[in-house]
Structure formats: structure tokens, C-alpha cells
Write a protein that holds these residues in place. Structure first.
Motif, PDB file in Angstrom:
ATOM      1  N   THR A  71       0.827  -1.199   0.000  1.00 12.47           N
ATOM      2  CA  THR A  71       0.000   0.000   0.000  1.00 12.47           C
ATOM      3  C   THR A  71       0.864   1.252   0.000  1.00 12.47           C
ATOM      4  OG1 THR A  71      -1.954   0.967   0.980  1.00 12.47           O
ATOM      5  CG2 THR A  71      -0.284   0.233   2.499  1.00 12.47           C
ATOM      6  N   GLY A  72       0.311   2.297  -0.570  1.00 11.23           N
ATOM      7  CA  GLY A  72       1.054   3.540  -0.779  1.00 11.23           C
ATOM      8  C   GLY A  72       0.398   4.222  -1.968  1.00 11.23           C
ATOM      9  N   CYS A  73       0.936   5.362  -2.385  1.00 12.22           N
ATOM     10  CA  CYS A  73       0.310   6.090  -3.492  1.00 12.22           C
ATOM     11  C   CYS A  73       0.110   5.233  -4.734  1.00 12.22           C
ATOM     12  CB  CYS A  73       1.148   7.301  -3.866  1.00 12.22           C
ATOM     13  SG  CYS A  73       0.706   8.747  -2.907  1.00 12.22           S
ATOM     14  N   ALA A  74       1.148   4.495  -5.132  1.00 18.15           N
ATOM     15  CA  ALA A  74       1.055   3.749  -6.384  1.00 18.15           C
ATOM     16  C   ALA A  74      -0.090   2.765  -6.320  1.00 18.15           C
ATOM     17  CB  ALA A  74       2.363   3.005  -6.648  1.00 18.15           C
ATOM     18  N   GLU A  75      -0.253   2.121  -5.201  1.00 14.21           N
ATOM     19  CA  GLU A  75      -1.273   1.094  -5.074  1.00 14.21           C
ATOM     20  C   GLU A  75      -2.666   1.725  -5.004  1.00 14.21           C
ATOM     21  OE1 GLU A  75      -2.795   0.455  -1.812  1.00 14.21           O
ATOM     22  OE2 GLU A  75      -3.879  -1.338  -2.368  1.00 14.21           O
ATOM     23  N   ALA A 130       7.311  -0.898  -4.544  1.00 15.32           N
ATOM     24  CA  ALA A 130       6.979  -0.423  -3.202  1.00 15.32           C
ATOM     25  C   ALA A 130       7.521   0.975  -2.955  1.00 15.32           C
ATOM     26  CB  ALA A 130       7.558  -1.374  -2.164  1.00 15.32           C
ATOM     27  N   GLY A 131       6.848   1.706  -2.096  1.00  8.88           N
ATOM     28  CA  GLY A 131       7.289   3.046  -1.727  1.00  8.88           C
ATOM     29  C   GLY A 131       8.459   3.004  -0.771  1.00  8.88           C
ATOM     30  N   ASP A 132       8.965   4.184  -0.436  1.00 11.24           N
ATOM     31  CA  ASP A 132      10.100   4.263   0.486  1.00 11.24           C
ATOM     32  C   ASP A 132       9.669   3.860   1.895  1.00 11.24           C
ATOM     33  OD1 ASP A 132       8.865   6.860  -0.383  1.00 11.24           O
ATOM     34  OD2 ASP A 132       9.641   7.509   1.549  1.00 11.24           O
ATOM     35  N   GLY A 133       8.466   4.255   2.299  1.00 11.88           N
ATOM     36  CA  GLY A 133       7.990   3.859   3.623  1.00 11.88           C
ATOM     37  C   GLY A 133       7.839   2.352   3.702  1.00 11.88           C
ATOM     38  N   GLY A 134       7.239   1.779   2.648  1.00 14.99           N
ATOM     39  CA  GLY A 134       7.003   0.342   2.592  1.00 14.99           C
ATOM     40  C   GLY A 134       8.280  -0.462   2.394  1.00 14.99           C
ATOM     41  N   THR A 135       9.411   0.212   2.207  1.00 14.98           N
ATOM     42  CA  THR A 135      10.670  -0.499   1.969  1.00 14.98           C
ATOM     43  C   THR A 135      11.701  -0.195   3.052  1.00 14.98           C
ATOM     44  OG1 THR A 135      10.294  -0.321  -0.403  1.00 14.98           O
ATOM     45  CG2 THR A 135      12.520  -0.888   0.291  1.00 14.98           C
ATOM     46  N   GLU A 161      10.393  10.104  -1.029  1.00 19.22           N
ATOM     47  CA  GLU A 161      10.993  10.685   0.170  1.00 19.22           C
ATOM     48  C   GLU A 161       9.971  11.070   1.232  1.00 19.22           C
ATOM     49  OE1 GLU A 161      13.681  13.701  -1.578  1.00 19.22           O
ATOM     50  OE2 GLU A 161      15.146  12.069  -1.756  1.00 19.22           O
ATOM     51  N   GLY A 162       8.959  10.236   1.364  1.00 16.76           N
ATOM     52  CA  GLY A 162       7.987  10.471   2.425  1.00 16.76           C
ATOM     53  C   GLY A 162       6.795   9.548   2.291  1.00 16.76           C
ATOM     54  N   TYR A 163       5.941   9.557   3.307  1.00 15.88           N
ATOM     55  CA  TYR A 163       4.692   8.786   3.265  1.00 15.88           C
ATOM     56  C   TYR A 163       3.661   9.673   2.590  1.00 15.88           C
ATOM     57  CZ  TYR A 163       6.555   5.715   6.992  1.00 15.88           C
ATOM     58  OH  TYR A 163       7.291   4.843   7.742  1.00 15.88           O
ATOM     59  N   MET A 164       3.620   9.647   1.271  1.00 16.15           N
ATOM     60  CA  MET A 164       2.777  10.589   0.560  1.00 16.15           C
ATOM     61  C   MET A 164       1.308  10.213   0.630  1.00 16.15           C
ATOM     62  SD  MET A 164       5.021  12.549   0.143  1.00 16.15           S
ATOM     63  CE  MET A 164       6.701  12.944  -0.267  1.00 16.15           C
ATOM     64  N   ASN A 165       1.013   8.931   0.559  1.00 20.22           N
ATOM     65  CA  ASN A 165      -0.380   8.487   0.542  1.00 20.22           C
ATOM     66  C   ASN A 165      -1.155   8.959   1.765  1.00 20.22           C
ATOM     67  OD1 ASN A 165      -2.666   6.945  -0.241  1.00 20.22           O
ATOM     68  ND2 ASN A 165      -2.075   5.410   1.243  1.00 20.22           N
ATOM     69  N   THR A 166      -0.482   9.016   2.904  1.00 21.61           N
ATOM     70  CA  THR A 166      -1.193   9.354   4.136  1.00 21.61           C
ATOM     71  C   THR A 166      -0.991  10.819   4.535  1.00 21.61           C
ATOM     72  OG1 THR A 166       0.666   8.219   5.156  1.00 21.61           O
ATOM     73  CG2 THR A 166      -1.435   7.086   5.177  1.00 21.61           C
TER      74      THR A 166
HETATM   75  C1  LIG Z   1       0.769  -1.389   9.097  1.00 23.10           C
HETATM   76  C2  LIG Z   1       0.286  -0.142   8.457  1.00 23.10           C
HETATM   77  N1  LIG Z   1       0.565   1.053   9.006  1.00 23.10           N
HETATM   78  C3  LIG Z   1       0.136   2.192   8.423  1.00 23.10           C
HETATM   79  C4  LIG Z   1      -0.593   2.137   7.270  1.00 23.10           C
HETATM   80  C5  LIG Z   1      -1.083   3.417   6.628  1.00 23.10           C
HETATM   81  N2  LIG Z   1      -0.333   3.723   5.430  1.00 23.10           N
HETATM   82  C6  LIG Z   1      -0.767   3.404   4.201  1.00 23.10           C
HETATM   83  S1  LIG Z   1       0.229   3.893   2.972  1.00 23.10           S
HETATM   84  C7  LIG Z   1       1.288   4.630   4.097  1.00 23.10           C
HETATM   85  C8  LIG Z   1       2.496   5.387   3.653  1.00 23.10           C
HETATM   86  C9  LIG Z   1       3.124   4.840   2.420  1.00 23.10           C
HETATM   87  O1  LIG Z   1       4.359   5.459   2.232  1.00 23.10           O
HETATM   88  P1  LIG Z   1       5.327   4.956   1.093  1.00 23.10           P
HETATM   89  O2  LIG Z   1       5.573   3.504   1.223  1.00 23.10           O
HETATM   90  O3  LIG Z   1       6.524   5.848   1.076  1.00 23.10           O
HETATM   91  O4  LIG Z   1       4.474   5.157  -0.246  1.00 23.10           O
HETATM   92  P2  LIG Z   1       3.933   6.533  -0.868  1.00 23.10           P
HETATM   93  O5  LIG Z   1       2.551   6.710  -0.373  1.00 23.10           O
HETATM   94  O6  LIG Z   1       4.852   7.619  -0.477  1.00 23.10           O
HETATM   95  O7  LIG Z   1       3.925   6.288  -2.335  1.00 23.10           O
HETATM   96  C10 LIG Z   1       0.832   4.450   5.403  1.00 23.10           C
HETATM   97  C11 LIG Z   1       1.478   4.971   6.591  1.00 23.10           C
HETATM   98  C12 LIG Z   1      -0.878   0.873   6.729  1.00 23.10           C
HETATM   99  N3  LIG Z   1      -1.564   0.743   5.588  1.00 23.10           N
HETATM  100  N4  LIG Z   1      -0.444  -0.240   7.325  1.00 23.10           N
END
Ligand SMILES: Cc1ncc(C[n+]2csc(CCOP(=O)(O)OP(=O)(O)O)c2C)c(N)n1
Ligand code: SF4
Ligand code: SF4
Ligand code: SF4
Ligand SMILES: [Mg+2]
Lengths: 340, 311
Positions: A71-75, A130-135, A161-166
Motif C-alpha cells: 500500500t502507498g500512493c502507487a497502489e 513499493a514506496g520508500d515507507g514500505g521499503t 521521500e515520504g509517506y505521501m499516501n497518508t
Molecule cells: C501497518 C500499516 N501502518 C500504516 C498504514 C497506513 N499507510 C498506508 S500507505 C502509508 C504510507 C506509504 O508510504 P510509502 O511507502 O513511502 O508510499 P507513498 O505513499 O509515499 O507512495 C501508510 C502509513 C498501513 N496501511 N499499514
């Protein structure tokens, strides 16, 4: 060429499930495959370079690719029921387990090949997108395990460079002094106080056959890295820089320009580590001052002369270290007079 | 008293702030208000809706509104895609629209004679007073005019508490909208019962999709390749790219860097030497999907692509 797209399982007015819907435009023919496997009609922000990365990633990897998307913006922006714009098999996974799910898929394909269910000669790519947060943060242990077990998986980390989706929280790859909602720039603290995690080096330290950094503004380099990763019999990791308009706060039209400047200033160095050998793949004869990169972006707007000078020093040191690793001056000296 | 309103706009137009301003101002006037914005997974530029209920008695039910008394559109291009919202307004209710078009033309697009229609050039007023194409201040002003609440002084206080900056400018935009909005009263009474309801799905469906019941969804929630093609993201656009073929050298940088696969290479007929008609490759755009980001114009080495205002 007109593309015919079959829409199955969807209840479309005037068309029964199974009816073919004709897309009303023609594709081009190119040296790159004309086939788009990352279709339009997605919900990414206007100018989001996730679109550029994913389009070209699938052009290189081809239709026999399974995408694992934490999960993240791309997804979230590409697969909103009842639609998807991925024209390849795609699976949604939780925020932190991309590496584990991809490991399972790769192992399953191996078994199915052994049992003759899948043609043993058929090359199937498994890629984690996967995003940076997810990695670099929550998905780190799943990634590390996947690399440790040597699964043949291509792990692509798109780094905005950040959790953009949230809502633009900082992550382990947010650069020093960038303002994010959880590391806001204030009177005392100038934004984020941690340094960016060098994920490609960390992945390479697992002793995997291929690890690289890439920048979509340098397309041929990025495409070549996807190609190499697909050919390797083992895990590979590609850390791709991705510009994000709301998160970095630049004018949408500069989404590629800002990425070019990232490399031209030495902020982002494109390199690869192939079988332990470190190589800088995009050389920069003379570096522009980091200010060129910073001043396009609202997330650095609060920085004064002192912080900018500090950031410049950090980059100078990073570049020196990377040049030493590569054994030559592949990223040239700072040219303070250079025009942005 | 109970006023239910639905606000429709795009991510980035300040719709959330707009409903918060009206809610806070109404509370300051002694009413109760519930404002709940609702957005799907889409990003900046994608449609967003917000619900706002104002009552003179306490009620704690943040339910989605199915048949509003008022529908507010911050962008007239959304009327067509969100027609279900227009259809769901109660007869005798209000449809408030921000549009640069003439009020009669807007009324024609709305196409209902049993509702009151109010039109103001929200973007024009926002540009004039605030310098930004964010029409939320003006729409708050028009809401206050047609509904008779909240009071303008309370709106000013709410702008200060919710926006905290450019208060005078935003208030001036709201006041001018309050004064200059054109109201076209309902010509017919309409039937007492309406059959259309705003769907309660949180996904804001903008394509030619029809929702099916849970028991008809394919196993595993599968969706199929190509299903996104019915989502025409071209409606997000404020500016569109146009090309001057005489300057194009077919380097394809625009095609390479378009995130939305909206740059196309097509065959075009051109006059060759001696007046012969020849078929040549040319760059074109898929306006169904182009979001108007401007990347193609920026990366073009010859300046062959220009962005022109569309709204
Ligand atoms: C265990 C868990 N914690 C928090 C979330 C909420 N959440 C969804 S996407 C996301 C941030 C994603 O960041 P990143 O991987 O960098 O992807 P981006 O959105 O930046 O593309 C968060 C905190 C979640 N889905 N699952
Ligand atoms: S918020 Fe950033 S990463 Fe997410 S879709 Fe928008 S531009 Fe892309
Ligand atoms: S404006 Fe953006 S979306 Fe539209 S064609 Fe150009 S690059 Fe693609
Ligand atoms: S970038 Fe400019 S010159 Fe190159 S193909 Fe596109 S329009 Fe033509
Ligand atoms: Mg991220």
C-alpha cells in the motif's frame, strides 16, 4: 494500432461482461515496446512520476510480469474498485510485507514449474513495486529476508521521500532539512533532522547479485537497470528517485526538471553494484550547486544560507565517498558559477 | 430547521475549508452543524465531495446525505460527471455553481426547472481578490445569500479561524459573490418524490461504471485489465497541451515522460513537395486522459508544445 481491451467481470451499461471495449486511441511504434502495460485512467496526481517509472518498468519487463504492490500512493491510486490500470497480474499486499509475498509467489512458480503446470522455460518476472515507507521503514525486514533467501525477485523502491499516501509524513529516506508534516520546519528546527538511508548500498550489503539507483529523468540508464535486474538469477534491488508534486511542492511541469537537477547537483548519484563491483553509471562532469535543486521545491523554502551550505557540504562528502568507491572522479567538482 | 448540503469540487480547490467555514459560522450564529468531507483514493484534481448539515436542534448523525436541499459545485465541468448529485436535489432546493459561463447557459446544463439555481464566477472573483484560482470563499458567500445564513460577520470570523491568512481578501471575495450572484428561481414545483439518491459508496466513481451488489463482485474482488480506460481523467485538466507540428523534430521526449500515456504518435496527412499528400508521423494528445500537468511542454527541446487555458 487500435488496442482491443477486454473488460470481463465488470457490469458495464450497454455491454455484457465479456464484451470487448475498443480504446479510442492509437499507440505509437518505437524501439521500446509500443505496448503500454501501465494504462491511462489512473488516479495518480497530475505530473506524478510514478506513472513514468511504472510505464517504462513494464515496457522492459514485459507482460509476463507479476507486480506485488504494498500500500502507498502507487497502489491506492491505480487500483480503485472497479478499475485497474495495470495490464499485468497484480496483487495488493499490506504496507510492510511486499518482500514476503513476492518470496511466496516466486517459490510457488518454482514448484509449479517443477510439477509441469507452468512451462519450465517460461520466464516470469516477479517484481515488488513499493514506496520508500514500505521499503526502508516498515517493509525492511520482509525485504531483508527476501534478499537473504535469494529469491529471484526484482524489488523496485520508488522513493518520493515520504509517506505521501497518508499526507506527507517523513520516512527513513526523507532528506535532511526537508519539511514534512511530522518534521515541520519551525523557528528552532529546520525540518527533518535525519539523513537519507542509502537503501541500494544496504541491499547490496546482503551480497545480492545486483543493486542499483536510478532516476527516471535519465531514462536509458533506468531502462538498462531494469533489463539487467530481469536477467539476473537471484534477487535484485533498484532504488528509483520519484518526484512528488504535493510532497515536494514544485510546479507540476517541473516534475522531470527537478529530477534532472537532483543528479546534476550530485544530490542523487546513479550507480550500480553488480556482483560486488561498484560503478557510477551516469557521470556528471561538473556539479551544479545544491541550491539549484532546492529552490524549485517548497519543502526546502525555509532554508537559510547556513543550512544550504551545510547541505552542500554533506553532498560534497557523499560524492567524494562514492567516487572513491568507484575508483575515479565520475562525479566532477562543484561549479559554484554554474547556471541552474 | 434542517439544511442538508453536498459540496462538489476538486482536490486542491479548498472544498474542505469551505464546508468548515460555513459550519463554524453557523455554529457561531447559534445553530448546530456537521461537516464531513469525503474523498476517495484519488489525488489533486480528482473530484471530492463534502457533506454539510445545519440544524437548529442537536443531532448526532454523521450519515451521508442522499437527497440534499442544496448542491454546491465549485467547478462547472463536474456537473456532467456528477449528474446524479444534481438529480438528487430535492424539488424546490438549490443548485449553486461556480462558472465563468452565463447563468442561463449554466441553468441549461443543469437542466432542471424545479430547483433554484445560483451562479457566480467563483474563480474570477478568487483571482481578483485572493490571486488564486480557489473558488471556495465566493461559494461560501453565495451559500449565505441563497440560504439566508450564516451571517457575513460570522463568516469573516470563521475564515479567520479556519484559514488564518488572507482573511480580508477571502472575505472580500465572499462578499462580492454574496452581492453579485445571479439567482434563477425554480419555474416549476416538480414532483414531491424523487427517485434518485446519491450513492453511499466512498469511491467516487467518475467513469462509465455501474456498481453491482456484493454478491456479483468477482471472487477475490478481481478487477480486469483495461477497466481504467473508462475513467477519463482528462476532466481534471485546467490547461491542455497543443502542438505546433512545424517545430516538432519527433524526438519523442514528450512521449517518454508523460505519466498518463496521453502523448500519442499518430499518422497525419501533410502536403509534400509538388503538392503531393503524404502520410507522416506526428505527435498528438489523448485528451481523454491528459491531466494537463505540463511535463510534455517542459521537456520538449524545441518549444513545439504549448499549454493553453481550458477552463
Ligand atoms: C501497518 C500499516 N501502518 C500504516 C498504514 C497506513 N499507510 C498506508 S500507505 C502509508 C504510507 C506509504 O508510504 P510509502 O511507502 O513511502 O508510499 P507513498 O505513499 O509515499 O507512495 C501508510 C502509513 C498501513 N496501511 N499499514
Ligand atoms: S502524492 Fe505524490 S506520490 Fe502520491 S500520487 Fe501525488 S505526486 Fe504521486
Ligand atoms: S500535459 Fe501531462 S498528461 Fe498531458 S500529455 Fe503532457 S505530459 Fe501527458
Ligand atoms: S518533445 Fe517536442 S520535438 Fe520532441 S517529439 Fe515531442 S513535441 Fe516533438
Ligand atoms: Mg513514499
Amino acid at each position: 494500432m487500435k488496442v482491443k481491451v477486454e473488460v470481463r467481470g465488470l457490469q458495464l451499461p450497454g455491454a455484457r461482461p465479456g464484451a470487448a471495449v475498443e480504446a479510442a486511441y492509437e499507440y505509437a511504434d518505437f524501439d521500446l515496446p509500443e505496448q503500454e502495460l501501465f494504462l491511462p485512467g489512473h488516479g495518480l496526481c497530475a505530473s506524478c512520476t510514478i506513472g513514468v517509472i511504472a510505464r517504462h518498468m513494464l515496457k522492459v519487463l514485459g507482460p509476463d510480469t507479476i507486480v506485488v504492490n504494498p500500500t502507498g500512493c502507487a497502489e491506492v491510486s491505480t487500483v480503485t474498485y472497479p478499475r485497474t490500470n495495470w495490464a499485468v497480474p497484480w496483487i495488493h499486499v499490506a504496507f510492510g510485507n511486499g518482500g514476503s509475498v513476492a518470496s511466496g509467489i516466486e517459490a510457488a512458480i518454482k514448484v509449479l514449474k517443477r510439477r509441469g503446470v507452468i512451462d519450465p522455460n517460461r520466464k516470469i518476472n516477479v517484481v515488488v513495486f513499493a514506496g520508500d515507507g514500505g521499503t526502508a521503514d516498515i517493509g525492511f525486514q520482509a525485504l531483508s529476508g527476501m534478499l537473504e533467501r535469494r529469491h529471484r525477485v526484482i524489488y523496485v523502491m520508488y522513493d518520493n521521500e515520504g509517506y505521501m499516501n497518508t499526507g506527507i509524513q517523513r520516512s527513513g529516506t526523507t532528506p535532511l532539512f526537508a519539511s514534512a508534516t511530522t518534521s515541520p520546519a519551525g523557528k528552532k528546527i529546520p525540518g527533518n533532522l535525519t539523513h537519507k538511508k542509502p537503501m541500494a548500498l544496504i541491499a547490496a550489503a546482503h551480497g545480492i547479485p545486483y543493486s542499483a539507483t536510478a532516476n527516471p529523468a535519465y531514462l536509458p540508464d533506468m531502462l538498462e537497470k531494469f533489463r539487467k535486474a530481469a536477467e539476473i538469477d537471484g534477487p535484485s534491488f533498484i532504488h528509483v528517485l520519484q518526484s512528488c508534486q504535493p510532497g515536494w511542492r514544485f510546479e507540476p511541469k517541473y516534475a522531470i526538471k527537478v529530477l534532472e537537477l537532483a543528479t546534476e547537483t550530485g544530490y542523487w548519484v546513479n550507480y550500480e553494484i553488480e556482483d560486488g563491483k561498484f560503478r557510477i553509471t551516469v557521470t556528471v562532469p561538473r556539479r551544479k550547486p545544491v541550491e539549484c535543486f532546492l529552490k524549485l521545491q517548497g519543502r526546502f523554502k525555509h532554508l537559510g544560507k547556513e543550512e544550504i551550505a551545510f547541505l552542500q557540504k554533506v553532498i560534497d562528502e557523499d560524492v567524494k565517498r562514492l567516487n572513491e568507491m568507484a575508483g575515479g572522479e565520475f562525479i566532477g567538482p562543484l561549479d559554484p558559477e554554474a547556471k541552474c | 430547521m434542517r439544511i442538508e448540503s453536498v459540496w462538489i469540487g476538486r482536490g486542491g480547490q479548498g472544498i474542505v475549508t469551505a464546508v468548515y467555514i460555513v459550519a463554524h459560522a453557523s455554529i457561531a450564529d447559534g445553530f448546530y452543524a456537521i461537516a464531513n468531507p469525503e474523498f476517495g483514493a484519488e489525488r489533486r484534481g480528482a473530484p471530492v465531495k463534502a457533506f454539510l448539515t445545519i440544524t437548529d436542534y442537536f443531532e448526532d448523525s454523521p450519515e451521508p446525505i442522499k437527497n440534499p436541499d442544496v448542491a454546491v459545485f465549485l467547478d462547472d465541468k463536474l456537473i456532467d460527471t456528477m449528474r446524479v448529485v444534481v438529480e438528487a436535489v430535492k424539488p424546490g432546493g438549490y443548485v449553486i455553481v461556480s462558472s465563468g459561463k452565463g447563468p442561463e447557459e449554466v441553468a441549461g446544463i443543469i437542466g432542471r426547472k424545479d430547483v433554484n439555481i445560483a451562479v457566480v464566477d467563483g474563480i474570477g472573483l478568487a483571482l481578483k481578490h485572493v490571486g488564486l484560482a480557489v473558488p471556495n470563499g465566493p461559494m461560501v458567500g453565495v451559500f449565505a445569500k441563497v440560504m439566508g445564513l450564516p451571517r457575513l460577520e460570522s463568516i469573516k470570523e470563521a475564515i479567520a479561524s479556519q484559514l488564518g491568512k488572507a482573511v480580508e481578501q477571502n472575505f472580500a471575495a465572499a462578499v462580492e459573490a454574496y452581492k453579485t450572484a445571479v439567482v434563477i428561481p425554480a419555474a416549476e414545483a416538480g414532483s414531491a418524490k424523487i427517485s434518485v439518491e446519491i450513492p453511499t459508496t466512498s469511491a467516487f466513481l467518475t467513469g462509465d461504471y455501474e456498481l453491482v451488489g456484493w454478491d456479483q463482485i468477482p471472487e477475490g474482488g478481481l478487477v480486469y485489465p483495461g477497466s481504467s480506460l473508462r475513467y477519463k481523467t482528462g476532466s481534471w485538466r485546467v490547461e491542455k497541451p497543443i502542438i505546433d507540428h512545424s517545430k516538432c523534430i519527433m524526438c519523442r521526449r514528450c512521449w517518454l515522460f508523460c505519466p498518463d500515456d496521453a502523448v500519442l504518435e499518430v499518422w497525419r496527412e501533410a502536403k509534400g513537395p509538388g503538392g503531393r499528400v503524404v502520410r507522416v508521423k506526428a505527435i498528438d494528445f489523448s485528451y481523454d486522459y491528459c491531466k494537463g500537468c505540463g511535463i510534455c511542454a517542459q521537456v520538449c527541446p524545441t518549444g513545439a508544445i504549448q499549454m493553453v487555458r481550458e477552463l
